[in-house]
Design a protein around this motif. Sequence first.
Motif, mmCIF file in Angstrom:
data_model
loop_
_atom_site.group_PDB
_atom_site.id
_atom_site.type_symbol
_atom_site.label_atom_id
_atom_site.label_comp_id
_atom_site.label_asym_id
_atom_site.label_seq_id
_atom_site.Cartn_x
_atom_site.Cartn_y
_atom_site.Cartn_z
ATOM 1 N N ASP A 142 0.825 -1.199 0.000
ATOM 2 C CA ASP A 142 0.000 0.000 0.000
ATOM 3 C C ASP A 142 0.868 1.262 0.000
ATOM 4 O OD1 ASP A 142 -1.723 2.150 1.760
ATOM 5 O OD2 ASP A 142 -3.004 0.846 0.561
ATOM 6 N N ARG B 85 -9.743 -7.322 7.280
ATOM 7 C CA ARG B 85 -10.421 -6.597 6.198
ATOM 8 C C ARG B 85 -11.932 -6.787 6.242
ATOM 9 N NH1 ARG B 85 -6.141 -8.983 1.805
ATOM 10 N NH2 ARG B 85 -4.587 -7.326 1.921
ATOM 11 N N LYS B 86 -12.391 -7.598 7.203
ATOM 12 C CA LYS B 86 -13.827 -7.896 7.346
ATOM 13 C C LYS B 86 -14.394 -8.544 6.087
ATOM 14 C CE LYS B 86 -13.533 -5.964 11.352
ATOM 15 N NZ LYS B 86 -13.387 -6.819 12.558
ATOM 16 N N GLU B 87 -13.560 -9.365 5.444
ATOM 17 C CA GLU B 87 -14.019 -10.065 4.244
ATOM 18 C C GLU B 87 -14.868 -11.271 4.645
ATOM 19 O OE1 GLU B 87 -10.643 -11.142 1.931
ATOM 20 O OE2 GLU B 87 -10.016 -9.070 1.586
ATOM 21 N N GLN C 184 0.136 -4.867 3.401
ATOM 22 C CA GLN C 184 -0.832 -5.672 2.648
ATOM 23 C C GLN C 184 -2.263 -5.327 3.033
ATOM 24 O OE1 GLN C 184 0.300 -10.014 2.685
ATOM 25 N NE2 GLN C 184 1.767 -9.244 4.164
ATOM 26 N N LEU C 185 -2.415 -4.586 4.138
ATOM 27 C CA LEU C 185 -3.746 -4.370 4.710
ATOM 28 C C LEU C 185 -4.399 -3.087 4.210
ATOM 29 C CD1 LEU C 185 -2.895 -5.389 8.377
ATOM 30 C CD2 LEU C 185 -4.136 -6.744 6.686
ATOM 31 N N SER C 186 -3.698 -2.339 3.333
ATOM 32 C CA SER C 186 -4.246 -1.118 2.744
ATOM 33 C C SER C 186 -4.724 -0.134 3.797
ATOM 34 C CB SER C 186 -5.401 -1.439 1.780
ATOM 35 O OG SER C 186 -4.962 -2.245 0.740
ATOM 36 N N MET D 192 -5.635 -11.790 7.669
ATOM 37 C CA MET D 192 -5.874 -10.573 6.884
ATOM 38 C C MET D 192 -7.329 -10.457 6.462
ATOM 39 S SD MET D 192 -2.488 -10.405 4.529
ATOM 40 C CE MET D 192 -0.917 -10.692 5.331
ATOM 41 N N ARG D 193 -7.934 -11.595 6.119
ATOM 42 C CA ARG D 193 -9.355 -11.562 5.737
ATOM 43 C C ARG D 193 -10.212 -11.074 6.903
ATOM 44 N NH1 ARG D 193 -8.183 -16.493 3.378
ATOM 45 N NH2 ARG D 193 -9.383 -17.673 4.919
ATOM 46 N N ASN E 176 1.947 -5.069 7.389
ATOM 47 C CA ASN E 176 0.804 -4.172 7.459
ATOM 48 C C ASN E 176 0.504 -3.543 6.105
ATOM 49 O OD1 ASN E 176 -1.228 -2.824 9.079
ATOM 50 N ND2 ASN E 176 -0.044 -0.954 8.812
#
Length: 286
Positions: free
Chosen positions: A90, A218-220, A164-166, A214-215, A162
């Motif tokens: 990011d 990101r609340k995926e 990767q977490l945008s 990570m998902r 971090n």
Amino acid sequence: MKIEKVLNNNVVMCRNELNQEIVAMGKGLAFQRKAGDIIDDSKIEKTFILQKHGISEKIAKLLEDTSELYLNISSKILDYAKTQLPYKLDDYLYVALTDHLSFAISRHKQGIQLKNALLWEIRKYYKTEFQIALNALDMIEKETGIRLDEDEAASIALHLVNGQLSGDNMAAAIQITQMVNDILNIVKYHFKMELDETSLNYERFLTHLRFFGMRYMRKEKSMDSIDDFFHEQIKHKYSDAYKCTQKIATYLSKEFGWEISKEEEVYLTVHIHRVTNRHLLNQKAE
């Protein structure tokens, strides 16, 4: 290129021929210049492209109190990191890492050394990021003459994780590391065994857990495309691994309020079976 914003005497924001926002750096590049003026290309020493909207404003604010030297070092570290990592970083890392380096070097000059409580876990679970961070210490020393210790390498590695977490929430990277560590401990205690950290199955499991965490951050939502019949097959075929998965599910529910899907249960169970099966087979053969 035309100047859009002067950040200081040595740094400007501008746009290239593809209309991409660029940070351009060079000694005296913006001296007595203003927005709308054309840059003297011969004075440009370093440029990097920003893909994410709003980052330039944060860099501008940061450079009010921070030397562009640290922005330049961050840029070199991230250029190198991008050649070593399989995922996209990011743009906010330019801000977060620059700010971190400025603070870390300031602390070092004052003789203040902070220990990173996650050094062991970061070195173990994020090997590529940690190795990049160790190389980053060399870059920092070359530019500043200051040698930071491995605790700072761990912090730089966390910034890469971090990245990767945008976003700018370092707490997310720390939480993922703790989650991964806790899940691995659940597996070890359930099977009463140490995992072979040199095995390919361990590396696959570790990668799965990192992206699993990570998902969550990101609340995926999982689509839960696994049908009930397949879920039941896995549950019975790998019954012990599934029992371990249920312990992990209970932990995630209790600690994070995260109710994992049947699809996530299946993938966890298969990974747990793979990472523990060879050891269990060896035990039976003895």
